[in-house]
Design an enzyme around this catalytic site. Structure first.
Site, PDB file in Angstrom:
ATOM      1  CE1 TYR A   1      17.382   3.175  11.505  1.00 38.35           C
ATOM      2  CE2 TYR A   1      15.669   4.073   9.878  1.00 38.35           C
ATOM      3  CZ  TYR A   1      15.858   3.100  10.906  1.00 38.35           C
ATOM      4  OH  TYR A   1      15.004   2.178  11.152  1.00 38.35           O
TER       5      TYR A   1
ATOM      6  CG  HIS B   1      14.700   3.362  16.612  1.00 37.76           C
ATOM      7  ND1 HIS B   1      15.282   4.116  15.771  1.00 37.76           N
ATOM      8  CD2 HIS B   1      14.540   2.045  15.990  1.00 37.76           C
ATOM      9  CE1 HIS B   1      15.777   3.176  14.974  1.00 37.76           C
ATOM     10  NE2 HIS B   1      15.429   2.128  15.217  1.00 37.76           N
TER      11      HIS B   1
END
Length: 338
Positions: free
Chosen positions: A56, A140
């Site tokens: 992110y 992830h």
């Protein structure tokens, strides 16, 4: 705000979580002050679970989240981050990140689900956030890396969990089938399910939710607005669904659901947040929030009671699947803290 425990661990999450992807400048820049006040508003609203990832904003989300949380007692909140993408120097920068974040691309992502990659990723995340531990760590998006993720990354996380370094481990993905495999075939305690158990998509009922129930493991639901289509009182044609322009048929279905919600005295976004809690093994809904106003709105929506008959009417009209579990109380939440 009530807490629910990740089953078979000591980690407790507030029922509503703060998703920090957007404060990493997802799609557009978020001013630093807005990011800080959003986290402050989350704390004031009772939110104590914060989720981030190196992906992110190429570390920006972790940096901002860590800086904002530094003023609060460490034992009063839960932080999760993710592994699988190492941040390394970019040898061919173009000026701006190419994966949806409005940040400079001096770094780039390198897929790595090896044991060494996991350890390096966690160490780097802790340094960026200024923390001494992570409470939850997810693999992830290991969609194309099952073997290394299951055979190297997850055992490395399990070792850290068993040593008490991490409280809980799991995987986060935009699909449900592989998450079911992680629950069934690895040491995962919890999975983060993105967009596959919402008012518009209940496909998780075919795989990951039965696995969680059978094995007594936990699910965190994210993407409950399906990229925006369920976030408005009355969906418009220009909204997104799973990061793409929403197909007309889904816009029409979302409007039909909104009409049923209105007939019951509630709203589409309030129902979208409440919907996952009806399943006994979904312990948390985490929403991306980039401003104080968004936090306040979402906390208010999450606190609204949902009429018990809403889900029955949606089932009867074929707007949600017939096998969607019946809510255990009017809010769609279990009457006790789990």
């Amino acid at each position: 705000m009530r807490h629910r425990k990740i089953k078979n661990t000591s980690v407790e999450l507030t029922e509503l979580g703060f998703g920090a992807a957007v404060i990493g400048n997802l799609y557009r820049a978020t001013p630093p002050d807005d990011a800080a006040t959003a986290i402050e508003a989350a704390w004031e609203s009772g939110i104590r679970y914060f989720d981030t990832a190196p992906h992110y904003g190429l570390g920006l989300s972790e940096q901002r989240l860590g800086a904002a949380l530094r003023q609060y007692p460490r034992d009063q909140y839960v932080v999760s981050s993710k592994v699988g993408r190492l941040l390394v120097p970019n040898e061919n920068p173009q000026g701006i990140d190419s994966e949806g974040f409005v940040v400079r691309d001096d770094l780039c992502r390198q897929w790595d689900f090896s044991r060494d990659g996991v350890l390096r990723s966690i160490e780097a995340s802790l340094e960026r956030m200024g923390l001494n531990r992570l409470d939850v760590v997810y693999l992830h998006d290991p969609d194309d890396h099952w073997r290394q993720a299951a055979e190297e990354a997850m055992p490395a996380l399990a070792e850290l969990r068993d040593q008490g370094v991490i409280g809980a481990i799991g995987a986060g993905m935009n699909q449900s089938a592989m998450l079911a495999r992680f629950l069934r075939e690895t040491a995962a305690d919890v999975v983060m399910l993105a967009g596959r158990y919402t008012l518009l998509d209940q496909s998780a009922l075919d795989d990951v939710l039965p696995a969680a129930k059978e094995l007594d493991k936990s699910v965190v639901a994210v993407g409950v607005f399906n990229s925006g289509l369920l976030s408005r009182l009355r969906p418009t044609d220009d909204l997104k669904y799973d990061y793409q322009d929403a197909p007309p048929a889904l816009v029409a279905r979302a409007r039909a659901i909104a009409d049923v919600c209105a007939a019951h005295g509630t709203t589409l976004p309030a129902a979208a947040i409440a919907f996952p809690y009806a399943h006994s093994h979904i312990i948390n809904v985490t929403l991306g929030m980039r401003s104080r106003e968004q936090v306040t709105r979402n906390a208010e929506l999450a606190g609204q009671p949902i009429p018990e008959g809403l889900w029955d009417d949606l089932r009867a009209q074929g707007l949600i699947r017939a096998d969607v579990p019946t809510a255990e109380n009017a809010h769609g939440r279990s009457p006790r803290c789990l």
